[in-house]
Write a protein that holds these residues in place. Structure first.
Motif, PDB file in Angstrom:
ATOM      1  N   THR A   1       0.731  -1.320  -0.104  1.00  0.00           N
ATOM      2  CA  THR A   1      -0.022  -0.020   0.120  1.00  0.00           C
ATOM      3  C   THR A   1       0.869   1.262  -0.119  1.00  0.00           C
ATOM      4  OG1 THR A   1      -0.211  -0.411   2.552  1.00  0.00           O
ATOM      5  CG2 THR A   1      -2.053  -0.970   0.957  1.00  0.00           C
ATOM      6  N   LYS A   2       1.922   1.055  -0.051  1.00  0.00           N
ATOM      7  CA  LYS A   2       3.084   2.086  -0.547  1.00  0.00           C
ATOM      8  C   LYS A   2       3.523   3.006   0.604  1.00  0.00           C
ATOM      9  CE  LYS A   2       2.251   0.912  -4.791  1.00  0.00           C
ATOM     10  NZ  LYS A   2       1.687  -0.324  -4.452  1.00  0.00           N
ATOM     11  N   GLY A   3       4.058   2.147   1.445  1.00  0.00           N
ATOM     12  CA  GLY A   3       5.035   3.018   2.449  1.00  0.00           C
ATOM     13  C   GLY A   3       4.161   3.599   3.514  1.00  0.00           C
ATOM     14  N   GLN A   4       3.221   2.968   4.394  1.00  0.00           N
ATOM     15  CA  GLN A   4       2.621   3.368   5.634  1.00  0.00           C
ATOM     16  C   GLN A   4       3.436   2.791   6.725  1.00  0.00           C
ATOM     17  OE1 GLN A   4       0.821   1.977   3.162  1.00  0.00           O
ATOM     18  NE2 GLN A   4      -0.262   3.908   2.274  1.00  0.00           N
ATOM     19  N   TYR A   5       3.496   3.304   7.822  1.00  0.00           N
ATOM     20  CA  TYR A   5       4.054   2.650   8.963  1.00  0.00           C
ATOM     21  C   TYR A   5       3.269   1.326   9.473  1.00  0.00           C
ATOM     22  CZ  TYR A   5       0.926   4.689  12.526  1.00  0.00           C
ATOM     23  OH  TYR A   5      -0.015   5.059  13.331  1.00  0.00           O
TER      24      TYR A   5
ATOM     25  N   VAL B   1       9.184   7.990  10.083  1.00  0.00           N
ATOM     26  CA  VAL B   1       8.510   8.851   9.376  1.00  0.00           C
ATOM     27  C   VAL B   1       8.259   8.048   8.172  1.00  0.00           C
ATOM     28  CG1 VAL B   1       8.930  10.794   7.823  1.00  0.00           C
ATOM     29  CG2 VAL B   1       9.884  10.884  10.173  1.00  0.00           C
ATOM     30  N   SER B   2       6.833   8.119   7.866  1.00  0.00           N
ATOM     31  CA  SER B   2       6.353   7.423   6.604  1.00  0.00           C
ATOM     32  C   SER B   2       5.097   8.231   6.254  1.00  0.00           C
ATOM     33  CB  SER B   2       5.644   5.973   7.178  1.00  0.00           C
ATOM     34  OG  SER B   2       4.599   6.194   7.799  1.00  0.00           O
ATOM     35  N   LYS B   3       4.605   7.786   4.842  1.00  0.00           N
ATOM     36  CA  LYS B   3       3.636   8.458   4.345  1.00  0.00           C
ATOM     37  C   LYS B   3       2.347   8.646   5.071  1.00  0.00           C
ATOM     38  CE  LYS B   3       4.487   7.208  -0.271  1.00  0.00           C
ATOM     39  NZ  LYS B   3       4.123   6.709  -1.574  1.00  0.00           N
ATOM     40  N   SER B   4       2.139   7.680   6.143  1.00  0.00           N
ATOM     41  CA  SER B   4       0.896   7.989   7.193  1.00  0.00           C
ATOM     42  C   SER B   4       1.534   8.467   8.497  1.00  0.00           C
ATOM     43  CB  SER B   4       0.215   6.503   7.401  1.00  0.00           C
ATOM     44  OG  SER B   4       1.317   5.471   7.752  1.00  0.00           O
ATOM     45  N   SER B   5       2.823   8.819   8.693  1.00  0.00           N
ATOM     46  CA  SER B   5       3.190   9.346   9.891  1.00  0.00           C
ATOM     47  C   SER B   5       4.448  10.297   9.547  1.00  0.00           C
ATOM     48  CB  SER B   5       3.733   8.406  10.893  1.00  0.00           C
ATOM     49  OG  SER B   5       4.795   7.562  10.129  1.00  0.00           O
ATOM     50  N   PRO B   6       4.152  11.344   8.861  1.00  0.00           N
ATOM     51  CA  PRO B   6       4.839  12.471   8.205  1.00  0.00           C
ATOM     52  C   PRO B   6       5.680  13.027   9.191  1.00  0.00           C
ATOM     53  CG  PRO B   6       2.698  13.202   8.157  1.00  0.00           C
ATOM     54  CD  PRO B   6       2.593  11.834   8.362  1.00  0.00           C
ATOM     55  N   TYR B   7       5.374  13.351  10.568  1.00  0.00           N
ATOM     56  CA  TYR B   7       5.916  13.718  11.566  1.00  0.00           C
ATOM     57  C   TYR B   7       6.648  12.718  12.590  1.00  0.00           C
ATOM     58  CZ  TYR B   7       3.593  17.648   9.499  1.00  0.00           C
ATOM     59  OH  TYR B   7       2.976  18.604   8.542  1.00  0.00           O
ATOM     60  N   GLY B   8       6.469  11.382  12.085  1.00  0.00           N
ATOM     61  CA  GLY B   8       6.956  10.356  13.039  1.00  0.00           C
ATOM     62  C   GLY B   8       5.946   9.988  13.892  1.00  0.00           C
ATOM     63  N   THR B   9       6.064   8.717  14.104  1.00  0.00           N
ATOM     64  CA  THR B   9       4.945   7.876  14.845  1.00  0.00           C
ATOM     65  C   THR B   9       5.040   8.189  16.187  1.00  0.00           C
ATOM     66  OG1 THR B   9       6.335   5.901  15.233  1.00  0.00           O
ATOM     67  CG2 THR B   9       5.097   5.875  13.241  1.00  0.00           C
ATOM     68  N   VAL B  10       4.183   8.156  17.121  1.00  0.00           N
ATOM     69  CA  VAL B  10       4.155   8.643  18.376  1.00  0.00           C
ATOM     70  C   VAL B  10       3.664   7.354  19.165  1.00  0.00           C
ATOM     71  CG1 VAL B  10       3.538  10.740  18.034  1.00  0.00           C
ATOM     72  CG2 VAL B  10       1.625   9.349  18.267  1.00  0.00           C
ATOM     73  N   GLU B  11       3.905   6.329  18.740  1.00  0.00           N
ATOM     74  CA  GLU B  11       3.578   4.848  19.416  1.00  0.00           C
ATOM     75  C   GLU B  11       4.733   3.995  19.319  1.00  0.00           C
ATOM     76  OE1 GLU B  11       1.195   2.477  16.124  1.00  0.00           O
ATOM     77  OE2 GLU B  11       0.264   4.576  16.422  1.00  0.00           O
ATOM     78  N   ASP B  12       4.415   3.215  20.116  1.00  0.00           N
ATOM     79  CA  ASP B  12       5.605   1.942  20.416  1.00  0.00           C
ATOM     80  C   ASP B  12       5.228   0.733  19.775  1.00  0.00           C
ATOM     81  OD1 ASP B  12       7.454   3.217  21.992  1.00  0.00           O
ATOM     82  OD2 ASP B  12       6.213   2.863  23.768  1.00  0.00           O
ATOM     83  N   PRO B  13       6.094   0.029  19.098  1.00  0.00           N
ATOM     84  CA  PRO B  13       5.755  -1.019  18.114  1.00  0.00           C
ATOM     85  C   PRO B  13       5.501  -2.246  18.932  1.00  0.00           C
ATOM     86  CG  PRO B  13       8.234  -0.676  18.165  1.00  0.00           C
ATOM     87  CD  PRO B  13       7.889   0.208  19.037  1.00  0.00           C
TER      88      PRO B  13
END
Length: 351
Positions: free
Chosen positions: A142-146, A155-167
């Motif tokens: 789906t082209k680069g979402q986290y 930083v990804s297409k769905s988190s342009p300012y960086g994710t705010v969650e732990d994986p």
């Protein structure tokens, strides 16, 4: 004379079919050049040949995603299901036909996001499946979402300012779901991947293999520290049951226990000898040390653990279900629907 011929035939050893990787190849893979899926598919087909289960007794089931296209390229019974439901379909197939060898293939997004519930319950139930988790820490198709395994701040297409969650950390999730088998390897390490797949097949129960791989387009270099042979010599530790936990280009480093944690030491210095180094026990029911090994990472000064981290026995869901069905059958007066209809009172209505 006829009796002698029959006796001679019975004494002849059964013919064993020798398979090659080509026996399991099908179609032309459609992945980006350089994608880790190519390397894994190559190892997967070689492993299946060495395992020796015929293609007609093998099933490959996937969900949706780049890696989930893999069933199209394997000469076996195969099914690409809907997003996140590979484990559910694989569970049903194994219960319906326990004799089949089933490989479930999913990416980190397919398995741990929409498919997370099915993933953990397949492990909790200990269904006899080989569960392959291809982890590139991104949604590629789906082209680069986290994804659920993307690191905090990614930083990804769905988190342009960086994710705010732990994986999610797949090993932690597996252990928390009372998983009995967990192994990890790198897509570019073909011989080791083959060994891990064979170990998963030999395990009776839910066997999870995490495959670290790069997405050449949207997340290239995410596993760079261990993606090359040289990188693995410096930054990885290959675990073998019953062997000391040593690593380094010349096995000059080892893992020792320090309090409730682990510590990296240089063997022969500061009073540490090989006798101080911990021994890997993949078969220990207590998963405390196994989990600590699985959670190590280079950012904290530890090597990445590769190999069979946990391998313990336990009841298999599919076997227990079929066993229960047979036990109940023996207790009932009926065994078919027609017998059920005739078990109780019968009224005949006439005009």
């Amino acid at each position: 004379m006829e009796e002698n011929i029959q006796t001679a035939a019975q004494e002849q050893p059964a013919t064993t079919v020798k398979y090659t990787a080509n026996d399991f190849k099908k179609g032309q893979p459609r992945w980006c050049p350089g994608c880790g899926d190519h390397a894994f598919l190559n190892s997967f087909q070689k492993a299946m040949a060495e395992i020796g289960v015929p293609p007609y007794e093998t099933v490959v089931i996937s969900g949706i995603g780049c890696s989930s296209r893999l069933p199209y390229y394997v000469n076996a019974y195969a099914m690409q299901t809907i997003h996140g439901r590979a484990a559910a379909i694989a569970t049903g197939a194994k219960i319906a036909n326990p004799e089949l060898t089933i490989w479930q293939v999913s990416g980190d997004g397919d398995a741990l996001a929409i498919g997370g519930n099915h993933f953990i319950h397949a492990m909790r139930r200990n269904v006899n499946l080989n569960m392959i988790l291809l982890n590139n820490r991104i949604y590629g198709l789906t082209k680069g979402q986290y994804s659920p395994t993307s690191p905090r701040g990614f930083v990804s297409k769905s988190s342009p300012y960086g994710t705010v969650e732990d994986p999610f950390r797949p090993a932690e999730l597996c252990f928390g779901a009372r998983g009995k088998f967990f192994a990890r390897t790198v897509a570019t390490d073909g011989s080791h991947t083959i060994r891990m797949l064979k170990a998963a097949h030999n395990h009776k129960g839910a066997a999870v293999c995490e495959i670290l791989q790069n997405c050449i387009i949207f997340n290239n270099g995410i596993h760079e520290s261990v993606y090359t042979q040289g990188g693995r010599k410096k930054n990885a530790i290959y675990l073998e049951h019953g062997k000391p936990l040593v690593f380094g280009e010349n096995n000059e480093f080892g893992l020792v226990q320090e309090g409730f944690g682990l510590k990296v030491v240089e063997i022969g210095k500061n009073g540490y000898t090989i006798d101080d180094v911990l021994i890997h026990d993949a078969h220990c029911e207590d998963d405390t040390l196994q989990l600590k090994l699985a959670m190590m990472d280079t950012e904290k000064g530890f090597p990445v653990a590769l190999g069979v981290i946990r391998d313990v026995e336990g009841p298999c869901y599919d076997e227990e279900v079929n066993k229960q069905i047979e036990e109940v059958k023996q207790q009932k007066k009926y065994h078919t629907f027609e017998e059920l209809l005739e078990t109780n009172d019968i009224w005949e209505v006439k005009e």
